[in-house]
Design a protein around this motif. Sequence first.
Motif, PDB file in Angstrom:
ATOM      1  N   LEU A  20       0.826  -1.212   0.000  1.00 10.45           N
ATOM      2  CA  LEU A  20       0.000   0.000   0.000  1.00 10.45           C
ATOM      3  C   LEU A  20       0.860   1.263   0.000  1.00 10.45           C
ATOM      4  O   LEU A  20       0.529   2.242  -0.680  1.00 10.45           O
ATOM      5  CB  LEU A  20      -0.961  -0.005   1.190  1.00 10.45           C
ATOM      6  N   ARG A  21       1.967   1.248   0.737  1.00 10.70           N
ATOM      7  CA  ARG A  21       2.861   2.414   0.741  1.00 10.70           C
ATOM      8  C   ARG A  21       3.476   2.635  -0.642  1.00 10.70           C
ATOM      9  O   ARG A  21       3.623   3.778  -1.086  1.00 10.70           O
ATOM     10  CB  ARG A  21       3.967   2.229   1.775  1.00 10.70           C
ATOM     11  N   THR A  22       3.837   1.569  -1.313  1.00  9.28           N
ATOM     12  CA  THR A  22       4.404   1.688  -2.657  1.00  9.28           C
ATOM     13  C   THR A  22       3.373   2.256  -3.623  1.00  9.28           C
ATOM     14  O   THR A  22       3.680   3.151  -4.424  1.00  9.28           O
ATOM     15  CB  THR A  22       4.916   0.322  -3.151  1.00  9.28           C
ATOM     16  N   ILE A  23       2.150   1.767  -3.542  1.00  9.33           N
ATOM     17  CA  ILE A  23       1.080   2.285  -4.396  1.00  9.33           C
ATOM     18  C   ILE A  23       0.829   3.757  -4.089  1.00  9.33           C
ATOM     19  O   ILE A  23       0.694   4.582  -5.001  1.00  9.33           O
ATOM     20  CB  ILE A  23      -0.205   1.453  -4.234  1.00  9.33           C
ATOM     21  N   ARG A  24       0.803   4.092  -2.814  1.00  8.50           N
ATOM     22  CA  ARG A  24       0.580   5.492  -2.426  1.00  8.50           C
ATOM     23  C   ARG A  24       1.677   6.388  -2.992  1.00  8.50           C
ATOM     24  O   ARG A  24       1.403   7.467  -3.541  1.00  8.50           O
ATOM     25  CB  ARG A  24       0.509   5.610  -0.895  1.00  8.50           C
ATOM     26  N   LYS A  25       2.920   5.953  -2.901  1.00  7.56           N
ATOM     27  CA  LYS A  25       4.042   6.725  -3.438  1.00  7.56           C
ATOM     28  C   LYS A  25       3.896   6.932  -4.940  1.00  7.56           C
ATOM     29  O   LYS A  25       4.131   8.033  -5.453  1.00  7.56           O
ATOM     30  CB  LYS A  25       5.355   5.998  -3.124  1.00  7.56           C
ATOM     31  N   ASP A  26       3.487   5.887  -5.654  1.00  2.52           N
ATOM     32  CA  ASP A  26       3.282   6.010  -7.099  1.00  2.52           C
ATOM     33  C   ASP A  26       2.165   6.992  -7.427  1.00  2.52           C
ATOM     34  O   ASP A  26       2.282   7.791  -8.368  1.00  2.52           O
ATOM     35  CB  ASP A  26       2.950   4.644  -7.706  1.00  2.52           C
ATOM     36  N   ILE A  27       1.085   6.953  -6.669  1.00  2.00           N
ATOM     37  CA  ILE A  27      -0.032   7.868  -6.923  1.00  2.00           C
ATOM     38  C   ILE A  27       0.394   9.305  -6.642  1.00  2.00           C
ATOM     39  O   ILE A  27       0.048  10.219  -7.395  1.00  2.00           O
ATOM     40  CB  ILE A  27      -1.274   7.475  -6.089  1.00  2.00           C
ATOM     41  N   ILE A  52      -8.427   8.798  -3.061  1.00  2.00           N
ATOM     42  CA  ILE A  52      -7.815   7.466  -3.028  1.00  2.00           C
ATOM     43  C   ILE A  52      -6.640   7.453  -2.053  1.00  2.00           C
ATOM     44  O   ILE A  52      -6.473   6.493  -1.278  1.00  2.00           O
ATOM     45  CB  ILE A  52      -7.382   7.035  -4.447  1.00  2.00           C
ATOM     46  N   LEU A  53      -5.816   8.510  -2.068  1.00  2.05           N
ATOM     47  CA  LEU A  53      -4.686   8.585  -1.143  1.00  2.05           C
ATOM     48  C   LEU A  53      -5.152   8.536   0.306  1.00  2.05           C
ATOM     49  O   LEU A  53      -4.528   7.872   1.148  1.00  2.05           O
ATOM     50  CB  LEU A  53      -3.865   9.849  -1.405  1.00  2.05           C
ATOM     51  N   ASN A  54      -6.235   9.225   0.613  1.00  2.00           N
ATOM     52  CA  ASN A  54      -6.784   9.176   1.974  1.00  2.00           C
ATOM     53  C   ASN A  54      -7.238   7.768   2.336  1.00  2.00           C
ATOM     54  O   ASN A  54      -6.993   7.298   3.454  1.00  2.00           O
ATOM     55  CB  ASN A  54      -7.941  10.167   2.129  1.00  2.00           C
ATOM     56  N   MET A  55      -7.874   7.091   1.407  1.00  2.00           N
ATOM     57  CA  MET A  55      -8.327   5.716   1.655  1.00  2.00           C
ATOM     58  C   MET A  55      -7.148   4.774   1.849  1.00  2.00           C
ATOM     59  O   MET A  55      -7.166   3.905   2.732  1.00  2.00           O
ATOM     60  CB  MET A  55      -9.201   5.232   0.503  1.00  2.00           C
ATOM     61  N   THR A  57      -4.164   5.587   2.917  1.00  2.00           N
ATOM     62  CA  THR A  57      -3.558   5.907   4.205  1.00  2.00           C
ATOM     63  C   THR A  57      -4.333   5.243   5.340  1.00  2.00           C
ATOM     64  O   THR A  57      -3.733   4.692   6.271  1.00  2.00           O
ATOM     65  CB  THR A  57      -3.483   7.429   4.393  1.00  2.00           C
ATOM     66  N   GLU A  58      -5.642   5.264   5.262  1.00  2.00           N
ATOM     67  CA  GLU A  58      -6.459   4.585   6.266  1.00  2.00           C
ATOM     68  C   GLU A  58      -6.232   3.070   6.218  1.00  2.00           C
ATOM     69  O   GLU A  58      -6.106   2.410   7.260  1.00  2.00           O
ATOM     70  CB  GLU A  58      -7.943   4.894   6.053  1.00  2.00           C
ATOM     71  N   ALA A  59      -6.135   2.510   5.019  1.00  2.00           N
ATOM     72  CA  ALA A  59      -5.902   1.073   4.876  1.00  2.00           C
ATOM     73  C   ALA A  59      -4.536   0.679   5.437  1.00  2.00           C
ATOM     74  O   ALA A  59      -4.394  -0.398   6.036  1.00  2.00           O
ATOM     75  CB  ALA A  59      -6.017   0.665   3.407  1.00  2.00           C
ATOM     76  N   ILE A  60      -3.529   1.538   5.275  1.00  2.00           N
ATOM     77  CA  ILE A  60      -2.202   1.260   5.843  1.00  2.00           C
ATOM     78  C   ILE A  60      -2.307   1.162   7.366  1.00  2.00           C
ATOM     79  O   ILE A  60      -1.747   0.247   7.980  1.00  2.00           O
ATOM     80  CB  ILE A  60      -1.183   2.335   5.420  1.00  2.00           C
ATOM     81  N   ALA A  61      -3.018   2.088   7.979  1.00  2.00           N
ATOM     82  CA  ALA A  61      -3.175   2.068   9.435  1.00  2.00           C
ATOM     83  C   ALA A  61      -3.885   0.791   9.893  1.00  2.00           C
ATOM     84  O   ALA A  61      -3.502   0.191  10.905  1.00  2.00           O
ATOM     85  CB  ALA A  61      -3.941   3.308   9.902  1.00  2.00           C
ATOM     86  N   ILE A  62      -4.886   0.364   9.152  1.00  2.00           N
ATOM     87  CA  ILE A  62      -5.608  -0.871   9.500  1.00  2.00           C
ATOM     88  C   ILE A  62      -4.688  -2.079   9.350  1.00  2.00           C
ATOM     89  O   ILE A  62      -4.653  -2.965  10.221  1.00  2.00           O
ATOM     90  CB  ILE A  62      -6.873  -1.020   8.633  1.00  2.00           C
ATOM     91  N   ALA A  63      -3.919  -2.131   8.266  1.00  2.00           N
ATOM     92  CA  ALA A  63      -2.992  -3.244   8.044  1.00  2.00           C
ATOM     93  C   ALA A  63      -1.924  -3.280   9.135  1.00  2.00           C
ATOM     94  O   ALA A  63      -1.567  -4.359   9.629  1.00  2.00           O
ATOM     95  CB  ALA A  63      -2.357  -3.139   6.659  1.00  2.00           C
ATOM     96  N   GLU A  64      -1.421  -2.120   9.527  1.00  2.00           N
ATOM     97  CA  GLU A  64      -0.429  -2.063  10.597  1.00  2.00           C
ATOM     98  C   GLU A  64      -1.009  -2.562  11.911  1.00  2.00           C
ATOM     99  O   GLU A  64      -0.330  -3.247  12.681  1.00  2.00           O
ATOM    100  CB  GLU A  64       0.106  -0.642  10.767  1.00  2.00           C
ATOM    101  N   ASP A  65      -2.276  -2.235  12.171  1.00  2.00           N
ATOM    102  CA  ASP A  65      -2.940  -2.719  13.380  1.00  2.00           C
ATOM    103  C   ASP A  65      -3.024  -4.243  13.373  1.00  2.00           C
ATOM    104  O   ASP A  65      -2.785  -4.888  14.397  1.00  2.00           O
ATOM    105  CB  ASP A  65      -4.331  -2.093  13.515  1.00  2.00           C
ATOM    106  N   SER A  66      -3.346  -4.824  12.227  1.00  2.00           N
ATOM    107  CA  SER A  66      -3.404  -6.282  12.125  1.00  2.00           C
ATOM    108  C   SER A  66      -2.028  -6.901  12.383  1.00  2.00           C
ATOM    109  O   SER A  66      -1.911  -7.904  13.100  1.00  2.00           O
ATOM    110  CB  SER A  66      -3.918  -6.714  10.751  1.00  2.00           C
TER     111      SER A  66
END
Length: 90
Positions: A20-27, A52-55, A57-66
């Motif tokens: 997700l971080r890589t995709i965010r960087k590309d966007i 999309i970037l906001n979404m 970023t939220e998904a990264i936080a959720i994945a990190e929590d998991s």
Amino acid sequence: MTHFLASEANPDGYTLEEILRTIRKDIVARTQKIAGDKRPEAERVLSNNIRILNMITEAIAIAEDSTKTLNKAFGPRANPEGGKPRIGNP
């Protein structure tokens, strides 16, 4: 079998948050190229990319929590070469 994510069959795969971080960087890089374009189409794409970037970023936080939850409960992935998953069915 997973293609990108780390798993027992793909021990060299990435974590979800890494992808997700890589995709965010590309966007972000792509969005910077259109930031000064005032045409309506570019403005719409820019607005969509920001949403999309906001979404992401939220998904990264959720994945990190998991990841933190799994690490706390079961420790880090014990075997970098794969093996039995920490949770779920093999």
